[in-house]
Design a protein around this motif. Sequence first.
Motif, short mmCIF file in Angstrom:
data_model
loop_
_atom_site.label_atom_id
_atom_site.label_comp_id
_atom_site.label_asym_id
_atom_site.label_seq_id
_atom_site.Cartn_x
_atom_site.Cartn_y
_atom_site.Cartn_z
N LEU A 203 0.82 -1.22 0.00
CA LEU A 203 0.00 0.00 0.00
C LEU A 203 0.85 1.26 0.00
CD1 LEU A 203 -3.00 -1.05 2.24
CD2 LEU A 203 -2.89 -0.82 -0.24
N THR A 204 2.05 1.20 0.60
CA THR A 204 2.94 2.36 0.56
C THR A 204 3.38 2.63 -0.87
OG1 THR A 204 3.72 1.80 2.77
CG2 THR A 204 5.06 3.34 1.51
N GLU A 205 3.69 1.56 -1.60
CA GLU A 205 4.09 1.72 -3.01
C GLU A 205 2.93 2.28 -3.83
OE1 GLU A 205 5.50 -2.17 -4.03
OE2 GLU A 205 7.37 -1.92 -2.87
N ALA B 85 -0.12 16.06 3.62
CA ALA B 85 -0.90 16.13 4.87
C ALA B 85 -2.08 15.16 4.82
CB ALA B 85 -1.38 17.56 5.11
N ALA B 86 -2.70 15.02 3.66
CA ALA B 86 -3.81 14.08 3.51
C ALA B 86 -3.30 12.65 3.71
CB ALA B 86 -4.45 14.23 2.13
N MET C 121 9.78 8.06 1.27
CA MET C 121 8.90 9.22 1.51
C MET C 121 9.70 10.51 1.34
SD MET C 121 5.72 9.27 2.16
CE MET C 121 4.67 10.73 2.26
N HIS C 122 10.94 10.50 1.86
CA HIS C 122 11.79 11.68 1.73
C HIS C 122 12.10 11.96 0.25
CE1 HIS C 122 14.82 14.52 3.33
NE2 HIS C 122 15.40 14.26 2.17
N ARG C 123 12.50 10.90 -0.47
CA ARG C 123 12.85 11.05 -1.88
C ARG C 123 11.64 11.54 -2.68
NH1 ARG C 123 14.55 5.66 -3.56
NH2 ARG C 123 15.97 5.88 -1.81
N LEU C 124 10.48 10.97 -2.39
CA LEU C 124 9.25 11.34 -3.10
C LEU C 124 8.92 12.82 -2.85
CD1 LEU C 124 6.73 10.42 -4.73
CD2 LEU C 124 5.66 9.84 -2.55
N GLU D 151 0.01 7.02 -6.40
CA GLU D 151 -1.14 7.94 -6.35
C GLU D 151 -0.68 9.38 -6.09
OE1 GLU D 151 -4.31 4.65 -4.48
OE2 GLU D 151 -3.47 6.25 -3.22
N LEU D 152 0.27 9.53 -5.16
CA LEU D 152 0.76 10.88 -4.84
C LEU D 152 1.41 11.52 -6.07
CD1 LEU D 152 2.22 10.44 -1.23
CD2 LEU D 152 0.51 12.12 -1.92
N ARG D 153 2.19 10.71 -6.83
CA ARG D 153 2.81 11.24 -8.05
C ARG D 153 1.75 11.67 -9.05
NH1 ARG D 153 6.79 7.23 -7.13
NH2 ARG D 153 8.80 8.23 -6.70
N THR D 154 0.69 10.87 -9.19
CA THR D 154 -0.37 11.19 -10.14
C THR D 154 -1.10 12.46 -9.71
OG1 THR D 154 -0.66 8.81 -10.47
CG2 THR D 154 -2.42 10.24 -11.30
#
Lengths: 189, 189
Positions: free
Chosen positions: B46-48, B76-77, B115-118, B53-56
Motif C-alpha cells: 500500500l505504501t508503493e 498532509a492528507a 517518503m523523503h525522496r518522493l 497515487e501521490l505522483r499522479t
Amino acid sequence: MECLVEHGWSGTTTTVVAARAGVSRGAQLHHYPTKAALVTAAVTHLTERRAVELRTEAAALPAGPRRLDGVVDLLAAAFTGPLFVAALELWVAARTDAELRDALVPLEARVGREMHRLTVELLGVDERRPGVREAVQATLDLLRGLGVANLLSDDSTRRTALLHTWKRQLAALLTPDAGPPTPGSARPH
Amino acid sequence: MECLVEHGWSGTTTTVVAARAGVSRGAQLHHYPTKAALVTAAVTHLTERRAVELRTEAAALPAGPRRLDGVVDLLAAAFTGPLFVAALELWVAARTDAELRDALVPLEARVGREMHRLTVELLGVDERRPGVREAVQATLDLLRGLGVANLLSDDSTRRTALLHTWKRQLAALLTPDAGPPTPGSARPH
C-alpha cells in the motif's frame, strides 16, 4: 505507565498494575473502577509532574540566546521519554476502545493546551506577537513527529541534526522583525 | 489494513483478515505464514501504491509558486489517512512484539527514505542545496506529528492554519538565499 511502556495497552491489565503497585484489587477498584479511569488518572498525574520537572529544569538553564536551544532539548527529551510512549499507547488504543476514547479526548485537549502554555512560558515569548503562536505549535507538532520516529529505533542522531537547524529557525521566527517573508502581507519595515 | 483501521492491532487476527479477503486459511498461510509477514506485505504494497497515487495527484497540480501548497496538502492528507493510521497501529504494537518489530524496523527505514525522496521529487527541489534536506525532513516530521494529533479528534481546522504558515516558511527555506539567518556561518551574499 511502566506497564504500558513494557507491555503495551493490551498487556496492561488492572491485575498486573495492582500487583506491581502493591495494592489489593479491592483498594484499586475502589479508587479506579475501570482500566480507562486508572490510566487516565495516571496520565493526568504524570503530565502534571512532568510539567513541574520541566519548569525546574528550564529554570536551571543559562539565560541568553542559547536558552532557546536548552528549552527545545528539554521538550525533545519529554517527547521521546516513557510518558510520551505510554501516552501514545493510550491514544492509539483509544481509537478502537470507546470507553478509553471518551476518557481521553477531553484529557488530550487539556494536555495539548497546557503543553502549549508551558512552552510559551519556558521560551519566555509573547504569544500576542504575530507568528509566535504558530511557531510554538509547529515546534510541538514537530517534536511529536520526532517522538513517533524514535519509537522502534534510536533516531537521536538524525533528531539532533534536525533540531539544530530548527532551533535557528525558531529563534528567527520568535525574534521580532526577523521572521521569514510573508508574501501578500504589507510589512512595516 | 482495513482491519487494522477498524479493529486495531490486537483485534486484527489472521482469521478475520482471511474471511474479509475471501481466501481460505490454507491459501493465506501458504503466502503469509505469520501475522507479521501478512501486515508487513500489506504496508509495503500500500505504501508503493500510495506513492504512485501521490505522483499522479501531484502531476495534476498547477505549476508556479502555489504548487508547493498543493504538494504539502497532498502529503498532509496522506499523513491523516487510513494508511497512516494502520501503520501507526503497527509501529506502536511492534514496540512490545519482537516478531513484528524485526519485520518492521527495516521497512520503517525504507519507507522513511522513499517518503523523503518522493517529497523532494514532488517539490521539485535540489537536495544538494544547503538547508533543503533539513527543510524536507522537518516537513515530514511535522506532518507525522499532525497525523498523531488527528487520531482521536478532527484536528483539521488547527492543521490547516498551521500548514498555511508552514507553507510560507517552507517556501522561504527552499528558495535560494531566502532562508532564515544562520548565526555563526558566513554567508556569501
